[in-house]
Scaffold this motif. Sequence first.
Motif, short mmCIF file in Angstrom:
data_model
loop_
_atom_site.label_atom_id
_atom_site.label_comp_id
_atom_site.label_asym_id
_atom_site.label_seq_id
_atom_site.Cartn_x
_atom_site.Cartn_y
_atom_site.Cartn_z
N PHE A 41 0.82 -1.21 0.00
CA PHE A 41 0.00 0.00 0.00
C PHE A 41 0.86 1.26 0.00
O PHE A 41 2.01 1.23 -0.41
N SER A 42 0.30 2.36 0.43
CA SER A 42 0.99 3.64 0.55
C SER A 42 0.24 4.46 1.58
O SER A 42 -0.78 4.02 2.13
N SER A 43 0.72 5.66 1.85
CA SER A 43 0.04 6.52 2.82
C SER A 43 -1.38 6.86 2.40
O SER A 43 -2.18 7.32 3.23
N TYR A 44 -1.72 6.62 1.15
CA TYR A 44 -3.07 6.91 0.66
C TYR A 44 -4.13 6.19 1.48
O TYR A 44 -5.23 6.71 1.66
N VAL A 45 -3.82 5.01 2.02
CA VAL A 45 -4.82 4.29 2.80
C VAL A 45 -5.15 5.02 4.10
O VAL A 45 -6.18 4.76 4.72
N TRP A 46 -4.29 5.97 4.50
CA TRP A 46 -4.50 6.71 5.74
C TRP A 46 -5.21 8.04 5.53
O TRP A 46 -5.44 8.78 6.49
N ARG A 47 -5.58 8.37 4.29
CA ARG A 47 -6.03 9.74 3.99
C ARG A 47 -7.21 10.17 4.86
O ARG A 47 -7.21 11.28 5.41
N GLY A 48 -8.24 9.32 4.99
CA GLY A 48 -9.40 9.70 5.77
C GLY A 48 -9.10 9.79 7.25
O GLY A 48 -9.49 10.76 7.93
N VAL A 49 -8.37 8.81 7.76
CA VAL A 49 -7.99 8.80 9.17
C VAL A 49 -7.10 10.01 9.48
O VAL A 49 -7.28 10.69 10.49
N ALA A 50 -6.14 10.28 8.59
CA ALA A 50 -5.22 11.39 8.81
C ALA A 50 -5.96 12.72 8.88
O ALA A 50 -5.69 13.56 9.75
N ARG A 51 -6.88 12.93 7.97
CA ARG A 51 -7.62 14.19 7.96
C ARG A 51 -8.49 14.34 9.20
O ARG A 51 -8.61 15.44 9.76
N ALA A 52 -9.09 13.24 9.64
CA ALA A 52 -9.91 13.29 10.84
C ALA A 52 -9.06 13.56 12.08
O ALA A 52 -9.40 14.42 12.91
N LEU A 53 -7.93 12.87 12.21
CA LEU A 53 -7.07 13.06 13.38
C LEU A 53 -6.43 14.43 13.40
O LEU A 53 -6.08 14.95 14.47
#
Length: 280
Positions: A41-53
């Motif tokens: 994968f890549s950091s893209y899988v974290w996009r929603g979590v990252a924006r929320a946090l």
Amino acid sequence: MTTDRGWTLDQTFAGPTGAVRWTALGAADAPPVVLVHGTPFSSYVWRGVARALSREHRVYVWDLPGYGASEMRSGQDVTLAAQAQVLAELLAHWGLDEPAVVAHDFGGAISLRAHLLHGARYERLALVDPVALAPWGSPAYRLLGANADVFNQLPPALHEALVRAYVASASHRGLHPAVLDRLVEPWCTEEGRPAFYRQIEQNNQRFTDEVQGSYGELALPVLICWGADDTWIPVERGHELAELIPGAELRLVEGAGHLVQEDAPAELTGELSRFLRTGR
């Protein structure tokens, strides 16, 4: 579900094994959280979590060398050992003495190695369906790693079909087509095709064997989140890992496979937010 094309890593770190693309979200003075992705994968899988946090934290995201938008090249060292060293150096580069760390899949092994072998200090650690316990590696993963030279000769269309099917199998609910496209895309370039097999060929169980015996020494808050329907790493491993880490908390996410970020983003974000908030 966010399927946008606007996920961009706008900063570069000259790491020991290649250029690392990264970015940070949220207020500069907010409590720091570092998100670590896994394979393939890549950091893209974290996009929603990252924006929320990022509403309450300074969130750092990055693509491992050899993955996503970071440098891919022949002869590159992309082992879990090398990635752990990169993480330790990134924390120093960012000036983070003791951030919270959230790690998925291979990111779990990378974060554990950085902490246990390289002295990286964390305020707390959340592990999401991590690669951490022997044995690991599905039959398909072992087949690809043992025959990397053969699979690397596949025509581009067949290679893409293989990667697409492999990545899709990480989800229990099924990936949105645009999300699947984005996750597969880095592996289908001229540099990405050999990089896909390189990272599988270079990694094996010895990189977790070297630290598994030290999990009982972890002296920080640890949350383990696991997709209850993970077919890549069965949920039983989550129970085993929780018993090895003193005081670890295990949370199962129903209806989610290995890619919990895609299958149950709201549930995962809720668990992470609660865990990160308890330290403040």
